[in-house]
Design a protein around this motif. Structure first.
Motif, PDB file in Angstrom:
ATOM      1  N   MET A   1      51.438  72.051  21.818  1.00  0.00           N
ATOM      2  CA  MET A   1      52.706  71.695  21.237  1.00  0.00           C
ATOM      3  C   MET A   1      52.897  70.198  21.406  1.00  0.00           C
ATOM      4  O   MET A   1      52.701  69.650  22.466  1.00  0.00           O
ATOM      5  CB  MET A   1      53.801  72.468  21.950  1.00  0.00           C
ATOM      6  N   SER A   2      53.265  69.509  20.322  1.00  0.00           N
ATOM      7  CA  SER A   2      53.469  68.071  20.414  1.00  0.00           C
ATOM      8  C   SER A   2      54.891  67.729  20.019  1.00  0.00           C
ATOM      9  O   SER A   2      55.555  68.477  19.316  1.00  0.00           O
ATOM     10  CB  SER A   2      52.476  67.333  19.522  1.00  0.00           C
ATOM     11  N   ALA A   3      55.333  66.581  20.471  1.00  0.00           N
ATOM     12  CA  ALA A   3      56.683  66.146  20.146  1.00  0.00           C
ATOM     13  C   ALA A   3      56.740  65.694  18.701  1.00  0.00           C
ATOM     14  O   ALA A   3      55.751  65.241  18.144  1.00  0.00           O
ATOM     15  CB  ALA A   3      57.068  64.985  21.072  1.00  0.00           C
ATOM     16  N   PRO A   4      57.907  65.802  18.063  1.00  0.00           N
ATOM     17  CA  PRO A   4      58.036  65.346  16.695  1.00  0.00           C
ATOM     18  C   PRO A   4      57.711  63.875  16.588  1.00  0.00           C
ATOM     19  O   PRO A   4      58.066  63.076  17.443  1.00  0.00           O
ATOM     20  CB  PRO A   4      59.513  65.606  16.366  1.00  0.00           C
ATOM     21  N   SER A  14      64.512  65.698  13.286  1.00  0.00           N
ATOM     22  CA  SER A  14      64.060  67.044  13.637  1.00  0.00           C
ATOM     23  C   SER A  14      65.211  68.009  13.865  1.00  0.00           C
ATOM     24  O   SER A  14      65.112  69.198  13.547  1.00  0.00           O
ATOM     25  CB  SER A  14      63.178  67.008  14.880  1.00  0.00           C
ATOM     26  N   ASP A  42      59.362  70.560  13.343  1.00  0.00           N
ATOM     27  CA  ASP A  42      59.647  71.482  14.433  1.00  0.00           C
ATOM     28  C   ASP A  42      58.663  71.251  15.587  1.00  0.00           C
ATOM     29  O   ASP A  42      57.554  70.760  15.375  1.00  0.00           O
ATOM     30  CB  ASP A  42      59.616  72.932  13.947  1.00  0.00           C
ATOM     31  N   PRO A  43      59.064  71.596  16.805  1.00  0.00           N
ATOM     32  CA  PRO A  43      58.237  71.319  17.979  1.00  0.00           C
ATOM     33  C   PRO A  43      56.968  72.160  18.068  1.00  0.00           C
ATOM     34  O   PRO A  43      56.082  71.841  18.848  1.00  0.00           O
ATOM     35  CB  PRO A  43      59.160  71.600  19.154  1.00  0.00           C
TER      36      PRO A  43
END
Length: 142
Positions: A1-4, A14, A42-43
């Protein structure tokens, strides 16, 4: 999972996706500039996938506009919606403010009307106030 991710000059939008991500069957959502820069996603969407999707969606929007213009014979065609129907799900994309596009990816079994209705609500509620992107300067003198 990566940050926007977003471009350095862009604000992260976001948060405008949260109500859409709560809908049954919605998997991913992103906001992009008309020229394909991520404004927010989205995250759960990998940053590289978001960037790739944004670039392709920008090209697809331009192609859809050109096809509509050619087939209708009318200049200045404005898109209202682009829908991609694939075996893995649907992609919906709508204009969302000046130079901005809202895109959503869903599961194959989804209430299409519900999703597009809520996308329109988000744009109507926030589009002109929040989801506007300045056109990039091409560097060419006017």
């Amino acid at each position: 999972m990566s940050a926007p991710k977003s471009s350095p000059a862009a604000k992260d939008m976001s948060w405008v996706l949260d109500p859409l991500l709560d809908l049954p069957g919605v998997v991913h959502a992103l906001v992009l500039s008309a020229d394909g820069l991520i404004q927010g996603h989205d995250p759960f969407l990998d940053g590289d996938a978001a960037e790739g999707a944004a670039g392709m969606m920008s090209a697809l929007q331009g192609a859809a506009r050109a096809v509509a213009r050619e087939l209708s014979g009318e200049a200045g065609v404005r898109l209202r919606q682009v829908v991609i129907d694939a075996d893995c799900g649907f992609v919906f994309a709508i204009p969302a403010g000046e130079n901005t596009v809202l895109a959503v990816f869903t599961e194959p079994k989804v209430d299409m009307g519900l999703v597009t209705h809520h996308m329109q609500i988000q744009v109507a509620t926030l589009g002109t106030k929040v989801m506007n992107t300045q056109a990039r300067d091409s560097g060419n003198p006017a």
